[in-house]
Structures are given as structure tokens and as C-alpha cells.
Design an enzyme around this catalytic site. Structure first.
Site, short mmCIF file in Angstrom:
data_model
loop_
_atom_site.label_atom_id
_atom_site.label_comp_id
_atom_site.label_asym_id
_atom_site.label_seq_id
_atom_site.Cartn_x
_atom_site.Cartn_y
_atom_site.Cartn_z
N ALA A 184 35.56 -54.46 -8.37
CA ALA A 184 36.24 -55.15 -9.47
C ALA A 184 35.34 -56.26 -9.97
O ALA A 184 34.82 -57.04 -9.18
CB ALA A 184 37.55 -55.74 -8.97
N GLY A 185 35.12 -56.30 -11.28
CA GLY A 185 34.33 -57.38 -11.87
C GLY A 185 35.27 -58.37 -12.53
O GLY A 185 36.49 -58.20 -12.48
N GLU B 95 37.40 -53.09 -14.02
CA GLU B 95 36.91 -52.34 -12.87
C GLU B 95 35.44 -51.94 -13.03
O GLU B 95 34.95 -51.80 -14.15
CB GLU B 95 37.75 -51.08 -12.70
CG GLU B 95 39.08 -51.38 -12.05
CD GLU B 95 40.17 -50.42 -12.46
OE1 GLU B 95 39.95 -49.62 -13.38
OE2 GLU B 95 41.24 -50.52 -11.85
N VAL B 96 34.79 -51.73 -11.87
CA VAL B 96 33.44 -51.16 -11.87
C VAL B 96 33.59 -49.77 -11.23
O VAL B 96 34.21 -49.63 -10.17
CB VAL B 96 32.45 -52.02 -11.05
CG1 VAL B 96 31.06 -51.41 -11.10
CG2 VAL B 96 32.44 -53.45 -11.55
N ASP C 271 21.13 -67.46 -10.98
CA ASP C 271 22.07 -67.08 -9.92
C ASP C 271 21.44 -66.02 -9.03
O ASP C 271 22.08 -65.03 -8.66
CB ASP C 271 23.38 -66.57 -10.54
CG ASP C 271 24.52 -66.54 -9.53
OD1 ASP C 271 24.37 -67.13 -8.44
OD2 ASP C 271 25.55 -65.92 -9.82
N1 ADE Z 1 28.13 -52.34 -8.26
C1 ADE Z 1 27.83 -53.03 -9.37
N2 ADE Z 1 26.83 -52.41 -10.02
C2 ADE Z 1 26.48 -51.34 -9.31
C3 ADE Z 1 25.49 -50.33 -9.47
N3 ADE Z 1 24.68 -50.34 -10.49
N4 ADE Z 1 25.40 -49.40 -8.53
C4 ADE Z 1 26.23 -49.42 -7.48
N5 ADE Z 1 27.16 -50.33 -7.27
C5 ADE Z 1 27.30 -51.29 -8.19
#
Ligand code: ADE
Length: 936
Positions: free
Chosen positions: A618-619, A623-624, A735
Site C-alpha cells: 500500500a502506498g 495500492e501497489v 530520502d
Molecule cells: N514495491 C514498490 N515498488 C516495487 C517494484 N518496482 N517492484 C517490487 N515491489 C515494489
């Protein structure tokens, strides 16, 4: 570490039908008696022989260590025993509060470990009298009862127990920063530290609360705060010692006793202040560090200038100011008739400009005097201790007859024009002059720096152009006339300002500055500034046409040959063009229309080409997911997809897409690659390459201890290479941390998480500072925390922290210390110690990244080439910090550093050659002396 041995008497017990352990005294190979407990029933099956210690008080310990020394017979060397002979025995313990009368019940005992021998002896060794002694140490704890028993279970081995030592570790009493810290027992949990407050030594007082943290191994860590010696005492070898007679110390602090200042003395010890000699004094506000002073001598060279209306008295300062700077003058006046003894005071009937008393300049103007009179003026000099002296004050005396005439004052001054470096002035000539005017003297100075910038010039005409002035600066002018009779007094003061460099600065939005480097010498030669009207707004400037235009203007303005390295500054934004042909990062926030930035730096993807498979995280915005991306004519690839959840406002959509506009400008194997964005349909998405192993911090925590040092250095090299690319592009990450590095299936590390302010909003580590910024304190350089000075040098600091995270397999930097304590400890010079198993060369590089002075930190290009050297020379990674720390400090015994033969070579390799002489002067002439160097 302090070891505390506890005595141990073995008590033997017989259980069932088994044979016992025997107490036997033998001779060792040096024919010295050794007392042992032995058992050797290897012929019979099912042995279960126990031996128990006395009750052992745990004292203050929660965790104890048991060190066993024993010999064990090799079963293969005894015929006919296969199946019955064993080569291990078991160690047990039982916690109890009762010291006596506890019956031995094996079932109450908890097993600590099965103990095997590293070396077992044979019949032959016995014949040769070779003692193959084994030493094993086991941890026992946490122990909560008052004490415990140990027990040894034999199950059919041939063992001789030679000694048992039981001890616990503690941080020993120590003195640090003039504070004493008591013996302290560490916590059982090895990752948490015990915070201990120190007590100031005699004659010392607290500055910041002195603290130390006791680590699990009995080492004191992270000294914070300190005590300082009180008034009259100085620090010598860790204690506060009284100042000797003739010396004093007026303030508590980390300073030495000082010799008494001139004209003062102290007879006793521990003096806070020195007393003044006779005839010398200290004014009420004089600091104790100041010399004692005395009143000044009389003014010198007293002169006058007289015209119709003004009498100017001028004199020179006294030859002896008494050692002070607070010199002033008082004027007294006497008017005498024809008989000189018939004089009367006249201060009240004349006017003195600026006044008769407390004059700071050696001049006074007298008006309203009578014609045809004789005046006597007495000028006395005074200073801050004049009132303390009982001696009469010395004066300078002059008598003036007002019959004479002098030159007249000029009329009002007027500014005709001003430029950045000059001001043209004119004035009216005096109306009546008895004598012809020889010339005018124009006196001027910078309004803000009167004493430092005094100047004068002469002119015969009643006008002048004063040149050599600073742009946009206020100056003060006054003029006086000179005739054969002397000078008139000065005209009143007039203030005028030079113009600024940039004519349009006030009404323009854009100030463009360029620095250029001569191609041959690469010498920085200064800024030249051009000012543009608002119509050349930021958005236009991004086109290369405008950059070329600015570069050529800069070239023209600065009169150089083709500049190779040009920085163009737009208001507060920096655009950096390292070399022609190398791209430069453009801050998408400088676009008036953010959509334009997204359009320029990213590719729009048709959502039908994306297949979302799984949610992986989760960003901040949604969601990611992981999924697949099809591109016509190319192989389908794995991707990560960040989504923007519905219900967003325009500002959030831009914050989300900003990251893509930044990422889309980068193309490097160690920077996460942007595949494209979906903005024309919902949900809005950012599609990037998929990194199978996720973020570096959790990856390392899951694989604690699994990699070789070379593999870890390979990861660090990748991160440094990505950061070098970013800093060459002029991008400051702000960061950089292991959580923001992604790892793919080949262990390639890539820098991710872009987006300036947004990354910090998103980062759970970012905390608000006192100035209101949100900053990941543990990863951030001190200048960025204190005054937001973020730069590639502050990224280098963060890189050092990432190195530490990597070498400690994802340990939290500064453990569980509070952010405030982290800031304090860094300020006091504390730096993270090397993680376990960390090569010296890597910890040295970390320390180099954590230099307070940001210009002393290595550049990313230096870091990459240093790591490349280590990778090419793996033996350079062999000396570990703990190996070196455990070496006895014996002169002449030097470590072997294969990569650097000398301190000089090492400094060359880390681009610090300029410090060679400092190292030599400080006695650091071997690499192992450097490795032992403390942060101070
Ligand atoms: N989480 C956030 N970005 C990602 C990515 N590019 N590959 C795998 N997990 C991730």
C-alpha cells in the site's frame, strides 16, 4: 567487558544403577596437578550419569555465561564400543530461590545444549601425554530466580571435566566527559540498551545530562551530554583541578585556567577572577578576561578653525588610551575678559555640536559665540574607569580669540545621478568667503560599516563623482571647504544609495546567474547575473533553445571562451548542465502546468496492455500491485503498478504523478525504470519495472547473514552508481535509505522513491523538526536537519547510513535511541560503530560520509571508484573492525592491509590527499593506527 567468575563445586549424584562421575586428580603435560571430574562407561549401554553443581547465586545478572573446559575420548580409538560409546554430553540448569536442601530431580532441569568436542583424544595421545582440551561457552538466561544449579548428563562418553567458569557481563564503572557511570548490567535482550545517567566528578557541573548506553556485550555506547569543570577549576586527565596562583577561570566550561590578564594577579588557588594592580581598574561591565585598565592621558594636537558663525575644535586622541576603547571627551569653556584672571564658565552661553559631553569623535563645533571675545577650551579624555581613579583628569587647553575669520560652510548637497559603483554629487559654494577657496574635501562611508569604510576625496569644483562604490549600498557624505585660514566645519550628513546590479530585478520574476569554468583550467571565476523581464517565465526556459540563449549571454557577459560547465540559476531553482550533451534533471514543479511536465517526461500507456495480478503493498495514494505489461513487438515484462485511488483532488493527482515526471527523466541500471503512466483513464497508474526481492531493508532482514561481504559490497556499489548518476544530473534525493532501494532477482539494487517533498510525506520514518520540516532524522545530514541544506553531500551522508544498514543486515540505525538523542549524539561527534563482521575499509568509508563539514564528504564518483577497488582486491576486505579492536595495542605490531601500503595511498584513494600532512603530524603514520583512530 568485566568477567565475574563464580566458584563452582561439583556434587556427584548416583541415580539408579548407573556408575558415577569420579573426582580425580591427574597431572597435566607439565606435570602440574589438575582436578577433574571424569566418567568413562563406554562399554555399557544406556548410561545416564549426572553431576550437579552447588547452588550459584545469580547476583545482579539476568543472563550468565558458562565456560566449560573438558577432554573427550574419540570412540573410534576404543575397540568394541561401537553403539555404546558417545562423543557428547548434555548441559542443564535449574533456577531456584533456595540455596540449600534442594533434592536433585533431573525432571526439573532445563537443557541448555548438547556439548560436543572440537577435538577428541586417542590412546596414542594418552601415551604421548597430549591433553586435547576443549573450551565451550553457552549462554543461560534470562534467569529470574535468585540462583540456579548446573548439571551435566553423561550418556556414555569418556569425559574429563577440567573446569567450569560461570560469569556474567557488565559495563564496568567508567569516567566519561567528567561524569562517572556505575557498574551496569546489560539487558537480556541483546538489541536493547540500558540508558545510564552519569554523575559529575568533584568540582564539575552538568552541561547536557551526561548519559551512556550499556550494550549487551558489556560495552558502553553512545556518550551523550557532559559535565564541565566549575569556575576556578580546569580539566586535567579526567578530573577537575584547581587553577594555580597567577591563573584563573571565570566560567564553568571546557576551558583551561588562563594566566591573569595584564595588570592583574591572583595569589590563591582556584581563583575565579584576578585582582587589579594598584592604579588599574576593571569597569563594572568589563569581563574578567579583560586586562585591568586605567584612565587615558590628555588629548593631543588641539587646534581650532574659525569662521563667521562656527568654531571647530579638533584634536588627536591621547597617546595612552589606558588600554580601553571606550574613549570619550568632555569640553569645558571659560570666557576671559581683558584681564586673564577674570574668567567665567561659558558652556551655558555657547552651543556645542553635537554637545559638550561624552563626545566620541575628536572634534566639536561651537556656535553662538560672541565676536571679540577670548574663549579658553579645556578638553578632557575619559574612559570607562576614569571615575574609579582619584587622580585629577589631565586636560588639553586652547584659547581662541573670535576676532579672526575662517572659511564658510558649503550649501546643501544634491545627488545628480547614481550607478552601481558611483554617485555624482554637487553643492552650492559658500556665499561669503573672505579668502579664496582652495578646494573641497568630500568625506564618505558606507552607512552600515562606518568605521571600516571611511574615505575622502578632494575637488576644486563644487561637484564630485565618487566612484569605486558597492552596488545597492547606502553611503553617507559630507563636504567641507578649505581656504588659507584652514577648514570649515563639515556640512550636515547626506545619505544616498548606489543602484543595484540588475536593473529589472524589482519588476522581473527571473534572475538568471551563470557560473562558467574555463575549459583549460576549470577554474571557477564567479557569477555573472543577467536580469530578464517576467515574460521569460520559467516554463519557457526549459526549452534547450532558451538554455543555449542563456549560455551564450553568459559567455558574452563573463567574457570567457566557450564555457564547459555552466550553472544557470532560476530564482531559487538550480539547473545544472555539467557538460554539453549530458542531460540535466528538470524540477517538474517549475512547470506552470504540471500536465505539461507529465507529457514531456513520461509515456502514456494504453491500460489494455496492463494485466494486474496481485496487490503487493500500500502506498500513500493507493495500492501497489504486481502485474505484466505487453508492448507490441516486445517480450511481455513483469511490472509494479502504483495506483491513485478515487476521490482525489487535482493537487493529489499532481503529487502522485510528480514522481513519474522525475523518474521518467532518468535512465540508469541502478535507478528504478519508469515504463509509463496511465492518465487518460481511471485509475491513474504509474508503471515501473518489477523488483522481485522488494525493498532492501526487509530483504536483508529476511536473509540475515546469508551473503558474502563481496555480495554486500556489490549491492552498495550499485546504489552508489545510481546516486552518482542522480548527482551528476543535479538531482538531490533527500530520502536515501535502504527502505527506498529495491532489489531484483539478480541482487541488483535500484534507487527508488522520488518526488521531493512528497517522499517525505510518504515516509513513515520522516519526523517533524523544530523548524516544521518533515525529515527522516536517522538518515539525514546535520545541516539538512538544522537548516534544510539538502545537497548531493547530504545524500552522501544518507548513503553512509545505507552502508551501515546493509552491513548490519537491516538493523535500525542508532537502534531504539530517540530522534532527539540521535541529533544530540551526532552533534557531539558520536558516529555509528561498525556492524559485526564489517571490514575496516567499509567502516572508514561510512565515517568519511558522516563528516560534519559537508564539503569533506566523498563525492559519489569517489565512492564508486573506492568500492570498485575493494571489489577488485577482495583481500582488502579481510581486516574486520572487531579483529583490529581486539588486537593488543603493541607498538611495532602492524596489520596487513593488502590494498593500501601506506596511509598516503589510502588517503589518495579516497581523494583526501590534502590531509596527508595532518595525519602525519598527528602521528597516524600506519594504517593500523588509523584503524584504531576514534571519531574525536
Ligand atoms: N514495491 C514498490 N515498488 C516495487 C517494484 N518496482 N517492484 C517490487 N515491489 C515494489
Amino acid at each position: 567487558m568485566v568477567l565475574l567468575a563464580l566458584s563452582l563445586t561439583l556434587i556427584q549424584r548416583r541415580t539408579s544403577e548407573q556408575l558415577n562421575w569420579d573426582a580425580i586428580t591427574e597431572m597435566d603435560e607439565h606435570n602440574r596437578p589438575i582436578h577433574t571430574f571424569q566418567v568413562c562407561n563406554v562399554m555399557e549401554p544406556n548410561q545416564n550419569n549426572w553431576l550437579r553443581s552447588n547452588w550459584i547465586s545469580r547476583q545482579a545478572a539476568q543472563k550468565v555465561y558458562v565456560e566449560l573446559r573438558f577432554t573427550l575420548r574419540d570412540c573410534n580409538s576404543i575397540p568394541w564400543v561401537s553403539g555404546t560409546c558417545k562423543e557428547t554430553f548434555n548441559l542443564f540448569y535449574h533456577e531456584t530461590d533456595e540455596a540449600h536442601g534442594v533434592k536433585f530431580r533431573p525432571a526439573q532441569y532445563t537443557k541448555i545444549d548438547t556439548i560436543a568436542a572440537d577435538e577428541s583424544f586417542t590412546q596414542m595421545d594418552l601415551g604421548d601425554r597430549i591433553l586435547k582440551l576443549n573450551t565451550e561457552v553457552r549462554e543461560v538466561g534470562p534467569i529470574n530466580r535468585k540462583g540456579f544449579y548446573l548439571a551435566f548428563q553423561d550418556i556414555g562418553a569418556c569425559i574429563a571435566l577440567v573446569s567450569v567458569r560461570v560469569y556474567y557481563k557488565k559495563c564496568p564503572f567508567t569516567l566519561r566527559n567528567l561524569a562517572s557511570f556505575p557498574d551496569t548490567v546489560p539487558r537480556v535482550d541483546s538489541s536493547s540498551l540500558v540508558e545510564v545517567r552519569g554523575a559529575c566528578v568533584d568540582h564539575a557541573e552538568e552541561r547536557d545530562t551526561p548519559k551512556l548506553f550499556c550494550g549487551a556485550d558489556g560495552d558502553w555506547l553512545v556518550p551523550l551530554g557532559r559535565c564541565v569543570c566549575s569556575v576556578g577549576y580546569e580539566e586535567i586527565d579526567g578530573s577537575c583541578v584547581a587553577c594555580r596562583p597567577g591563573f584563573y577561570k571565570a566560567y564553568a566550561g571546557n576551558i583551561k585556567c588562563s594566566k591573569c590578564p595584564p595588570h592583574s594577579f591572583s595569589y590563591g588557588e582556584a581563583s575565579a577572577i584576578c585582582r587589579c594592580e594598584k592604579g588599574f581598574f576593571r569597569a563594572e561591565k568589563d569581563p574578567p578576561t579583560m586586562a585591568c585598565t586605567r584612565p587615558p592621558s590628555r588629548p593631543r594636537n588641539l587646534m581650532f578653525n574659525l569662521n563667521d558663525t562656527c568654531l571647530l575644535l579638533e584634536w588627536s586622541p591621547p597617546s595612552d588610551t589606558g588600554g580601553r576603547r571606550d574613549l570619550t571627551y568632555n569640553v569645558q569653556c571659560k570666557r576671559c575678559g581683558p584681564e586673564p584672571d577674570r574668567c567665567q564658565q561659558c558652556e551655558d552661553e555657547l552651543r556645542f555640536l553635537p554637545g559638550p559631553l561624552g563626545l566620541t569623535n575628536a572634534t566639536v563645533t561651537v556656535v553662538d559665540f560672541s565676536a571679540h571675545a577670548n574663549y579658553t577650551f579645556e578638553i578632557e579624555s575619559l574612559n570607562g574607569v576614569s571615575d574609579m581613579s582619584s587622580f585629577p583628569r589631565p586636560v588639553a587647553i586652547i584659547t581662541v580669540s573670535t576676532d579672526q575669520g575662517g572659511p564658510s560652510l558649503v550649501g546643501a548637497l544634491k545627488k545628480d545621478w547614481a550607478s552601481p559603483n558611483s554617485i555624482a554629487l554637487s553643492w552650492q559654494q559658500p556665499e561669503q568667503t573672505t579668502l579664496p577657496i582652495i578646494d573641497y574635501e568630500v568625506k564618505y562611508y558606507e552607512k552600515e560599516h562606518e568605521l571600516l569604510s571611511y574615505s575622502s576625496t578632494r575637488t576644486k569644483a563644487p561637484s564630485v563623482i565618487v566612484s569605486g562604490l558597492k552596488p545597492a549600498t547606502w553611503y553617507v557624505f559630507s563636504v567641507r571647504t578649505r581656504t588659507a585660514a584652514g577648514y570649515s566645519s563639515y556640512s550636515p550628513k547626506y545619505e544616498y544609495e548606489t543602484t543595484g546590479d540588475c536593473k529589472y530585478l524589482r519588476q522581473s520574476k527571473v534572475l538568471v546567474c551563470c557560473t562558467a569554468v574555463r575549459p583549460k583550467y576549470r577554474v571557477f571565476f564567479g557569477w555573472c547575473c543577467l536580469c530578464f523581464k517576467g515574460r521569460y517565465g520559467n516554463h519557457i526556459i526549459h526549452s534547450s533553445y532558451w538554455l543555449d540563449y542563456l549560455v551564450s549571454l553568459c559567455r558574452y557577459q563573463c567574457s570567457v571562451e566557450a564555457p564547459k560547465d555552466v550553472r544557470v540559476k532560476f530564482c531559487s531553482h538550480n539547473v545544472h548542465i555539467p557538460y554539453p550533451g549530458i542531460k540535466t534533471y528538470v524540477d517538474p514543479d517549475t512547470y506552470e502546468d504540471p500536465t505539461q511536465a507529465v507529457h514531456e517526461f513520461t509515456k502514456e500507456i494504453d491500460p489494455s496492455r496492463i494485466r494486474i495480478e496481485r496487490v503487493i503493498g500500500a502506498g500513500e495514494f493507493g495500492e501497489v500491485c504486481s502485474g505484466r505489461l505487453r508492448t507490441p513487438g516486445k517480450k511481455e515484462i513483469a511490472v509494479a503498478i502504483k495506483t491513485l485511488k478515487g476521490g482525489y483532488v487535482e493537487r493529489q493527482r499532481w503529487d502522485f504523478l510528480r514522481e513519474a515526471s522525475i523518474m521518467g527523466q532518468f535512465d540508469h541500471p541502478n535507478i528504478i525504470r519508469l515504463e509509463g503512466v496511465v492518465t487518460k483513464s481511471r485509475p491513474v497508474m504509474i508503471v515501473v519495472e518489477y523488483m522481485e526481492n522488494g525493498s532492501l531493508d526487509s530483504f536483508l532482514r529476511q536473509h540475515d547473514g546469508h551473503f558474502t561481504v563481496i555480495q554486500l559490497v556489490g549491492m552498495l556499489r550499485g546504489i552508489a552508481s545510481g546516486m552518482k548518476y542522480l548527482s551528476d544530473m543535479g538531482y538531490v534525493h533527500r530520502d536515501l535509505a535502504a527502505r527506498n532501494i529495491l532489489v531484483n532477482s539478480n541482487l541488483v539494487c535500484k534507487v527508488s522513491d522520488f518526488g521531493l517533498s512528497r517522499v517525505l510525506e510518504d515516509d513513515p520514518e520522516a519526523a517533524y523538526t523544530t523548524t516544521g520540516g518533515k525529515i527522516p532524522i536517522r538518515w539525514t545530514a546535520p545541516e539538512a536537519i538544522s537548516y534544510r541544506k539538502f545537497s548531493s553531500a547530504s545524500d552522501a551522508w544518507s548513503y553512509g547510513i545505507v552502508m551501515w544498514e546493509v552491513m548490519s543486515y537491516g538493523e535500525r540505525p542508532y537502534w531504539e535511541m530517540s530522534n532527539q538523542d540521535v541529533i544530540l549524539s551526532i552533534e557531539e561527534g558520536y558516529r555509528l560503530p561498525a556492524p559485526m563482521g564489517c571490514p575496516v575499509a567499509l567502516h572508514q568509508l561510512m565515517l568519511h560520509c558522516w563528516q560534519k563539514e559537508r564539503n569533506h564528504r566523498p563525492k559519489f564518483t569517489d565512492i564508486v571508484s573506492f568500492l570498485d577497488k575493494l571489489i577488485r582486491n577482495p583481500s582488502s576486505l579481510l581486516p574486520l573492525v572487531e579483529d583490529i579492536q581486539s588486537l593488543p595495542e603493541s607498538p611495532g605490531e602492524e596489520m596487513d592491509y593488502p590494498m593500501f601500503i601506506s596511509v598516503g595511498d589510502w588517503l589518495d584513494s579516497i581523494k583526501m590527499s590534502q590531509y596527508k600532512s595532518n595525519f602525519m603530524a598527528a602521528g597516524y603514520n600506519t594504517l593500523d593506527s588509523v584503524a584504531r583512530m576514534s571519531i574525536e
